[in-house]
Design an enzyme around this catalytic site. Structure first.
Site, PDB file in Angstrom:
ATOM      1  N   HIS A  37     -72.073  -2.208  27.580  1.00 56.99           N
ATOM      2  CA  HIS A  37     -70.710  -1.682  27.581  1.00 56.99           C
ATOM      3  C   HIS A  37     -70.472  -0.826  28.829  1.00 56.99           C
ATOM      4  CE1 HIS A  37     -67.082  -0.112  25.379  1.00 56.99           C
ATOM      5  NE2 HIS A  37     -67.256   0.880  26.227  1.00 56.99           N
ATOM      6  N   GLU A  38     -71.341   0.139  29.035  1.00 63.27           N
ATOM      7  CA  GLU A  38     -71.132   1.056  30.169  1.00 63.27           C
ATOM      8  C   GLU A  38     -71.347   0.334  31.498  1.00 63.27           C
ATOM      9  OE1 GLU A  38     -69.637   3.754  29.516  1.00 63.27           O
ATOM     10  OE2 GLU A  38     -69.997   3.745  27.346  1.00 63.27           O
ATOM     11  N   HIS A  76     -68.042  -1.091  32.403  1.00 66.23           N
ATOM     12  CA  HIS A  76     -67.173  -0.102  33.051  1.00 66.23           C
ATOM     13  C   HIS A  76     -67.625   0.130  34.497  1.00 66.23           C
ATOM     14  CE1 HIS A  76     -64.693   1.227  29.723  1.00 66.23           C
ATOM     15  NE2 HIS A  76     -65.713   1.558  28.961  1.00 66.23           N
ATOM     16  N   GLU A 105     -61.361  -0.784  29.443  1.00 69.87           N
ATOM     17  CA  GLU A 105     -62.091  -1.143  28.233  1.00 69.87           C
ATOM     18  C   GLU A 105     -62.296  -2.662  28.157  1.00 69.87           C
ATOM     19  OE1 GLU A 105     -63.325   1.382  26.841  1.00 69.87           O
ATOM     20  OE2 GLU A 105     -64.199   0.509  25.045  1.00 69.87           O
TER      21      GLU A 105
HETATM   22 ZN    ZN Z   1     -65.629   2.093  26.917  1.00 66.45          ZN
END
Ligand code: ZN
Length: 515
Positions: A271-272, A275, A301
């Site tokens: 997830h990170e 980003h 997101e």
């Molecule tokens: Zn996030």
């Protein structure tokens, strides 16, 4: 902005210089903020708060200086003489948007609000573990009141929450989000009902005890392989994982590991990294300017959800990754097949905690919070009614009810560390757009799914860099979505993705039971 310099007026140079100072002050704050969330010794908090307040005041003063307004006025004819996608046009447009917002809100109000939010966070940190809603209710009432006061600085809006939605998702308003959520909800609720009625896959293989050093090693390998550039970033541990960027060449990610559940670290890292790869992919010419960040919370997101879910929970990804994971954890996974593992990481089950929710039910958690924000702000719901409203909505949407407020309406930090308004919709917008962007990418590059199954992620990341990341914050949400995918924001690719995936996993009776 080298191509703007040719016959650019001197005001553009001055504006760029002034905004660069603001950017550098904010970047310095971000470094201190990163340090605060990772390595700050426990007693350093008070001094750090002071450092951050000073930098934030200086940045605000520099940015709201009358001279910035005068430069923006002077540059209006020049900017409108250039094409809409010229960086100078975008810079002047975005700077004006931010500047007008910043000058509308008096500094004294912002200081009082910031102070209230920090007191509210402290109160929440005690009230949540103590399950003390009554104790914190007056604080939340004050937050709602101050959020309304903030909204009143933007009287031209149709809904009291519009200013908050626009701040998170430039170009969108409450009505647009409501329309998007209503159409998604109509398709999602029947699918959730269908899937949760079926037998659930066994996910016990994920909780067999996973040494953290091996998890760390595997996570770093995956992030690097996905395309997160460790020469322009680093990964550290943090209790609540986040990503922060000081420049496209210094983008930091964090993760948290749990010995008892493999999912936390594995998917937090992907997830990170998503980003982080967005920030690392912004066009070099935008670095250090107001345009050198993501387009919005929701678009940001979308990139984390793309790598965490669309890629990271796909069967193809684990065709590549599972043999490597099993080699790292032979004792835990030696007897677990790829199929069993893939189903386990895609288990759907109504649950109480948003951040632990599965891909399918997650959006229902978001929609309820968005609706509650609107009701609290427009006065149709009182703070005192929140716990009961929360329980009622859980029962109607998910068929379960939180036993207490700790795991009910007190679970999220958002309303206790910032305004009530605009805090949640980005998560679902991100899910929706992740599918739309992926859909468009595989139409342009049909080999992406088989590339992913071989651990080759550069074609997908390259597509995102070229079509989305490079744009930075030049355009609002609607314009960014159209430029990246050729179509306006739509739920169709997302609904099709969810139906295909979860009907495939849960569909036929013979497919579902596991050995
Ligand atoms: Zn996030």
């Amino acid at each position: 902005m080298p191509d703007a310099r040719h016959d650019a007026p001197p005001e553009l140079d001055e504006l760029t210089r002034r905004l660069a100072t603001v950017h550098d002050l904010r970047a310095a704050s971000a470094v201190l903020g990163w340090d605060q969330m990772t390595y700050l010794p426990p007693k350093g908090g008070a001094a750090r708060g002071r450092h951050l307040a000073t930098l934030s005041r200086l940045a605000h003063e520099q940015f709201t200086d009358d001279r910035v307004g005068a430069l923006l006025d002077a540059l209006r004819p020049y900017a409108s003489s250039l094409p809409a996608d010229h960086p100078a046009t975008a810079l002047v447009r975005v700077a004006r948007h931010d500047w007008e917002k910043a000058v509308r809100v008096p500094g004294a109000f912002m200081a009082a609000f910031t102070e209230h939010c920090s007191a509210s966070y402290q109160a929440w940190a005690t009230a949540r573990p103590a399950n003390d809603f009554a104790g914190i209710a007056p604080v939340l009432e004050r937050t709602v009141e101050m959020s309304r006061e903030y909204a009143a600085f933007f009287p031209a809006t149709a809904h009291v929450a519009d200013a908050f939605v626009d701040e998170a998702e430039p170009g969108l308003d409450v009505a647009a989000v409501q329309a998007l959520f209503a159409s998604l909800r109509a398709r999602l609720v029947p699918l959730v009902r269908e899937v949760v009625a079926r037998p659930r896959p066994d996910d016990s293989c994920l909780t067999r005890g996973y040494p953290e050093d091996a998890q760390w090693r595997f996570g770093e390998m995956v992030a690097r392989r996905l395309g997160y550039d460790f020469d322009r970033g680093r990964q550290d541990r943090a209790p609540h994982p986040f990503t922060t960027s000081f420049s496209r060449d210094d983008v930091r990610i964090t993760t948290r590991l749990s010995h008892d559940d493999l999912r936390f670290g594995l998917f937090a890292t992907m997830h990170e990294a998503g980003h982080g790869m967005y920030e690392q992919g912004i066009a070099p010419g935008l670095d250090g300017t107001l345009l050198g960040s993501g387009a919005s919370s929701g678009i940001h997101e979308s990139q984390s959800r793309l790598w965490e879910n669309v890629v990271g929970r796909s069967r193809g990804f684990w065709e590549w990754g599972y043999p490597l994971l099993r080699a790292e954890f032979p004792d835990q996974l030696g007897d677990v097949t790829l199929d069993t593992f893939h189903r386990a990481v895609n288990r759907v089950e109504p649950s109480l905690i948003r951040v632990e929710a599965d891909e399918l039910t997650y959006n229902l958690h978001i929609m309820m919070r968005f609706d509650f924000e609107l009701a609290l702000l427009d006065g149709s719901m009182r703070v005192a009614d929140l716990p009961e409203a929360w329980r009622a909505r859980f029962i109607s949407d998910l068929g379960i009810a939180p036993p207490d407020d700790r795991d009910g309406c007190l679970q999220d930090v958002h309303w206790f560390a910032g305004p009530v308004g605009g805090a949640f919709q980005g998560y679902t917008i991100g899910n929706v757009f992740a599918a739309q962007a992926y859909d468009r990418a595989i139409r342009d590059l049909p080999s992406i799914p088989s590339d992913v199954a071989q651990g080759e992620f550069a074609p997908l990341l390259g597509w995102m860099h070229a079509n989305l990341h490079a744009l930075g914050r030049m355009f609002d949400v609607n314009e960014t979505v159209v430029r990246a995918t050729g179509a306006p924001l739509s739920i169709e690719p997302y609904v099709a993705y969810l139906e295909r995936k979860f009907r495939g996993l849960y569909g036929s009776g013979s497919d579902t039971p596991l050995p």
